[in-house]
Design a protein around this motif. Structure first.
Motif, PDB file in Angstrom:
ATOM      1  N   PRO A 238       0.822  -1.222   0.000  1.00  0.00           N
ATOM      2  CA  PRO A 238       0.000   0.000   0.000  1.00  0.00           C
ATOM      3  C   PRO A 238       0.851   1.265   0.000  1.00  0.00           C
ATOM      4  CG  PRO A 238      -0.034  -1.054   2.162  1.00  0.00           C
ATOM      5  CD  PRO A 238       0.667  -1.993   1.240  1.00  0.00           C
ATOM      6  N   TYR A 239       0.294   2.309  -0.577  1.00  0.00           N
ATOM      7  CA  TYR A 239       0.924   3.635  -0.587  1.00  0.00           C
ATOM      8  C   TYR A 239      -0.145   4.628  -0.164  1.00  0.00           C
ATOM      9  CZ  TYR A 239       2.893   7.990  -2.448  1.00  0.00           C
ATOM     10  OH  TYR A 239       3.367   9.283  -2.593  1.00  0.00           O
ATOM     11  N   ARG A 240       0.047   5.252   0.988  1.00  0.00           N
ATOM     12  CA  ARG A 240      -0.940   6.189   1.528  1.00  0.00           C
ATOM     13  C   ARG A 240      -0.345   7.587   1.572  1.00  0.00           C
ATOM     14  NH1 ARG A 240      -5.838   4.123   1.360  1.00  0.00           N
ATOM     15  NH2 ARG A 240      -6.446   5.693   2.913  1.00  0.00           N
ATOM     16  N   ASN A 241      -1.123   8.567   1.187  1.00  0.00           N
ATOM     17  CA  ASN A 241      -0.658   9.948   1.095  1.00  0.00           C
ATOM     18  C   ASN A 241      -1.703  10.890   1.688  1.00  0.00           C
ATOM     19  OD1 ASN A 241       0.544  12.353   0.378  1.00  0.00           O
ATOM     20  ND2 ASN A 241       0.070  12.192  -1.806  1.00  0.00           N
ATOM     21  N   PRO A 242      -1.848  10.932   3.033  1.00  0.00           N
ATOM     22  CA  PRO A 242      -2.874  11.781   3.652  1.00  0.00           C
ATOM     23  C   PRO A 242      -2.550  13.268   3.525  1.00  0.00           C
ATOM     24  CG  PRO A 242      -1.483  10.822   5.344  1.00  0.00           C
ATOM     25  CD  PRO A 242      -1.060  10.188   4.046  1.00  0.00           C
TER      26      PRO A 242
ATOM     27  N   LEU B  49       4.150  11.531   3.823  1.00  0.00           N
ATOM     28  CA  LEU B  49       3.649  12.780   4.396  1.00  0.00           C
ATOM     29  C   LEU B  49       4.300  13.941   3.650  1.00  0.00           C
ATOM     30  CD1 LEU B  49       3.747  11.974   8.245  1.00  0.00           C
ATOM     31  CD2 LEU B  49       1.896  11.603   6.598  1.00  0.00           C
ATOM     32  N   ASP B  50       3.550  14.524   2.743  1.00  0.00           N
ATOM     33  CA  ASP B  50       4.054  15.636   1.940  1.00  0.00           C
ATOM     34  C   ASP B  50       3.941  16.938   2.733  1.00  0.00           C
ATOM     35  OD1 ASP B  50       5.129  16.905  -0.214  1.00  0.00           O
ATOM     36  OD2 ASP B  50       3.335  16.810  -1.469  1.00  0.00           O
TER      37      ASP B  50
ATOM     38  N   PHE C 105       5.260   0.252   8.895  1.00  0.00           N
ATOM     39  CA  PHE C 105       5.269   0.965   7.617  1.00  0.00           C
ATOM     40  C   PHE C 105       6.599   1.679   7.427  1.00  0.00           C
ATOM     41  CE2 PHE C 105       3.681   3.749  10.893  1.00  0.00           C
ATOM     42  CZ  PHE C 105       4.302   4.960  10.653  1.00  0.00           C
ATOM     43  N   MET C 106       6.857   2.044   6.199  1.00  0.00           N
ATOM     44  CA  MET C 106       8.041   2.829   5.854  1.00  0.00           C
ATOM     45  C   MET C 106       7.590   4.277   5.692  1.00  0.00           C
ATOM     46  SD  MET C 106      10.558   2.080   2.655  1.00  0.00           S
ATOM     47  CE  MET C 106      11.806   3.252   2.133  1.00  0.00           C
ATOM     48  N   LEU C 107       8.112   5.170   6.527  1.00  0.00           N
ATOM     49  CA  LEU C 107       7.721   6.576   6.485  1.00  0.00           C
ATOM     50  C   LEU C 107       8.592   7.334   5.492  1.00  0.00           C
ATOM     51  CD1 LEU C 107       6.162   9.065   7.578  1.00  0.00           C
ATOM     52  CD2 LEU C 107       7.945   9.268   9.324  1.00  0.00           C
ATOM     53  N   ILE C 108       7.940   7.958   4.527  1.00  0.00           N
ATOM     54  CA  ILE C 108       8.617   8.858   3.593  1.00  0.00           C
ATOM     55  C   ILE C 108       7.993  10.239   3.787  1.00  0.00           C
ATOM     56  CG2 ILE C 108       9.261   9.314   1.200  1.00  0.00           C
ATOM     57  CD1 ILE C 108      10.275   6.648   2.221  1.00  0.00           C
ATOM     58  N   ALA C 109       8.799  11.209   4.186  1.00  0.00           N
ATOM     59  CA  ALA C 109       8.300  12.577   4.399  1.00  0.00           C
ATOM     60  C   ALA C 109       9.043  13.523   3.476  1.00  0.00           C
ATOM     61  CB  ALA C 109       8.502  12.981   5.854  1.00  0.00           C
ATOM     62  N   SER C 110       8.391  14.609   3.119  1.00  0.00           N
ATOM     63  CA  SER C 110       9.043  15.620   2.288  1.00  0.00           C
ATOM     64  C   SER C 110       8.734  16.997   2.842  1.00  0.00           C
ATOM     65  CB  SER C 110       8.573  15.524   0.830  1.00  0.00           C
ATOM     66  OG  SER C 110       7.256  16.010   0.688  1.00  0.00           O
TER      67      SER C 110
END
Length: 511
Positions: free
Chosen positions: A270-274, A305-306, A343-348
């Motif tokens: 899954p890829y989630r982008n709230p 998390l953008d 999950f793997m957290l990717i933030a920008s």
């Protein structure tokens, strides 16, 4: 006459059998007991209209419905069909001899048709464990339930089909899904590929390391530099889901009602982008009747998390415990629910409020504004992000270059090889499968440094003012870089590269 029908309630990602006892006796009235919520209490009106429109009737007698166990709260409209079939059998309008062999659930419309329900997969798994022969449910949910073996699954459009089945008037076709065939056919299908990304070789390298070790990543760069584009492609380089991971992930999405009517098993991570306006409850889960949040919906996948500083700080802080423990526990007065959250957290984020790096002539932010902007993210949260990497704007030469970059499949091959090394290394450690999960014990055992590496790491920690947790993160990332090179020993250049991914730590950003 007393009749028992069977449904199921979902608590967390597990189901529990609910026995619906229906007694029709002399007198007048309708009594529903067993801690039902308002949606269940309203079922009497839906059932009455549905039965009338299908040629049956609500008996004009005293009807008592008990939902056992009576000390557990039941919620939702999925018990409409369970109660309706019990009423029909108890009032002798239909034969009820075989009702106890099947689990029956579905929400009734006034015309007798069925609406989809949530949590079908854990319910089907529990039905098989409880020894039921089959499961009647709305047709929209049938494929989801059919991935469970040794359980007859019947997807129906309306209550009349269920009645006719038990009256022996019709035979229904089972819904059959070849779980393994569907899984292996679709677990390599992705919408995005790293070959479409122009330039950004240093960022691709950082993301490859992150995928190989399951590390969290913070991407820092101006608008339009490709942060979101890169993040969307991370699932394509992660190792394929195993069948057990796919089932676990599907259960969570089933409980949350996020699976489509044509879906059965989730085959890709899954890829989630709230959005940054998300509340704490929506992110971690909870509510009056707890539901999984975005971090659980990202389980076995990626949470992106953008514009990280735009999120409410209190919302971000509630992620600290799940990032460490990889589960989230929601406590209420009468029960406690635990949802998985590995999950793997990717933030920008932008480097400054103006969007540009501090040394860029376009930057108009003052030192105080930059410091205030960075302080929106707490130090403890940053310490839990293993890799910080700059994403510079793409040059014209890279944009105009027609040559395709390295594909996701090629990167994924190296990632999978590194993960195999880690799986073998941690085979005796319970709950640990890759480097990002290791604790102090495994760090001491598997992340040994020579004198040169120790001096290099000591200098970096003193200069950057890193915490003890950051020290552990560097060792974990260094271990992953060594695994990608198939090196048993963490060498100084592995540590040097790992330190490079902490160079944007909080003390240096505003300088």
């Amino acid at each position: 006459m007393l009749i028992k029908t069977f449904g199921s309630a979902v608590y967390g990602v597990h189901a529990q059998l609910i026995t619906v006892e229906v007694n029709v006796d002399k007198g007048v009235g309708y009594q529903l007991v067993g801690m039902p919520d308002m949606a269940i209490k309203e079922s009497a009106h839906r059932i009455s209209a549905a039965l009338k429109n299908c040629g049956y009737k609500m008996p004009g007698k005293k009807i008592t419905v008990n939902m056992a166990p009576a000390d557990l709260r039941k919620e939702g409209s999925a018990y409409d069909l369970t109660i309706a079939m019990g009423i029909l059998a108890a009032s002798e309008q239909i034969q009820g001899d075989d009702l106890d062999q099947y689990l029956i659930m579905g929400e009734l419309s006034l015309d007798g048709s069925l609406q989809p329900i949530k949590g079908v997969l854990p319910i089907a798994i529990q039905a098989r464990e409880d020894g039921f022969k089959g499961f009647f449910l709305p047709k929209q949910n049938a494929k989801e339930a059919a991935i469970v073996n040794d359980l007859e699954v019947y997807g129906v459009d309306n209550i009349k089909e269920v009645i006719d089945f038990f009256e022996k008037n019709i035979k229904l076709n089972q819904v059959i899904v070849n779980t393994r065939e569907e899984f292996f056919e679709n677990n390599n299908k992705f919408l995005f590929d790293f070959s479409e990304v122009k330039g950004q070789e240093n960022v691709k390298r950082a993301l490859e390391i992150a995928a190989a070790g399951g590390h969290n990543v913070l991407l820092i760069g101006p608008p339009g530099s490709g942060k979101t584009m890169l993040a969307k492609r991370i699932p394509s380089i992660l190792p394929p889901l195993t069948l057990s991971e796919a089932l676990e992930t599907t259960k969570i999405h089933s409980v949350a009602g996020k699976l489509g009517s044509e879906s059965s098993l989730m085959t890709v991570r899954p890829y989630r982008n709230p959005h940054h306006t998300i509340s704490g409850v929506a992110l971690v889960g909870g509510g009056s009747y707890p539901q999984p949040g975005e971090i659980s919906l990202s389980h076995n996948g990626v949470l992106f998390l953008d514009e990280l500083p735009e999120f409410n700080r209190q919302v971000l802080e509630v992620m600290r415990q799940p990032l460490e423990d990889r589960v989230v526990t929601i406590s209420r007065a009468k029960f406690t629910i635990t949802y998985p959250a590995s999950f793997m957290l990717i933030a920008s984020m932008n480097p400054t409020p103006s969007g540009y790096f501090p040394n860029d002539p376009k930057n108009t932010s003052t030192l105080q504004e930059m410091q205030r902007y960075m302080n929106k993210i707490s130090g403890p949260l940053l310490d839990r992000i293993d890799i910080h990497v700059e994403v510079s704007p793409v040059t014209f030469d890279d944009l105009s270059n027609k040559r395709k970059g390295e594909s996701s499949a090629e990167i994924r091959t190296r990632v999978v090889e590194a993960r195999k090394i880690q799986t073998l290394r941690y085979k005796t450690a319970e709950g640990i499968h890759y480097n990002a999960q290791i604790g102090p014990k495994q760090i001491d055992e598997f992340c040994l440094l020579d004198d040169i590496s120790k001096k290099l790491l000591k200098s970096a920690i003193e200069k950057l003012g890193l915490s003890a947790r950051a020290y552990d993160r560097i060792l974990r990332v260094g271990r992953t870089i060594a695994d990608l090179e198939k090196s048993d020993i963490i060498q100084s250049h592995h540590i040097g590269e790992a330190i490079q991914y902490r160079s944007l730590d909080r003390e240096s950003w505003s300088k």
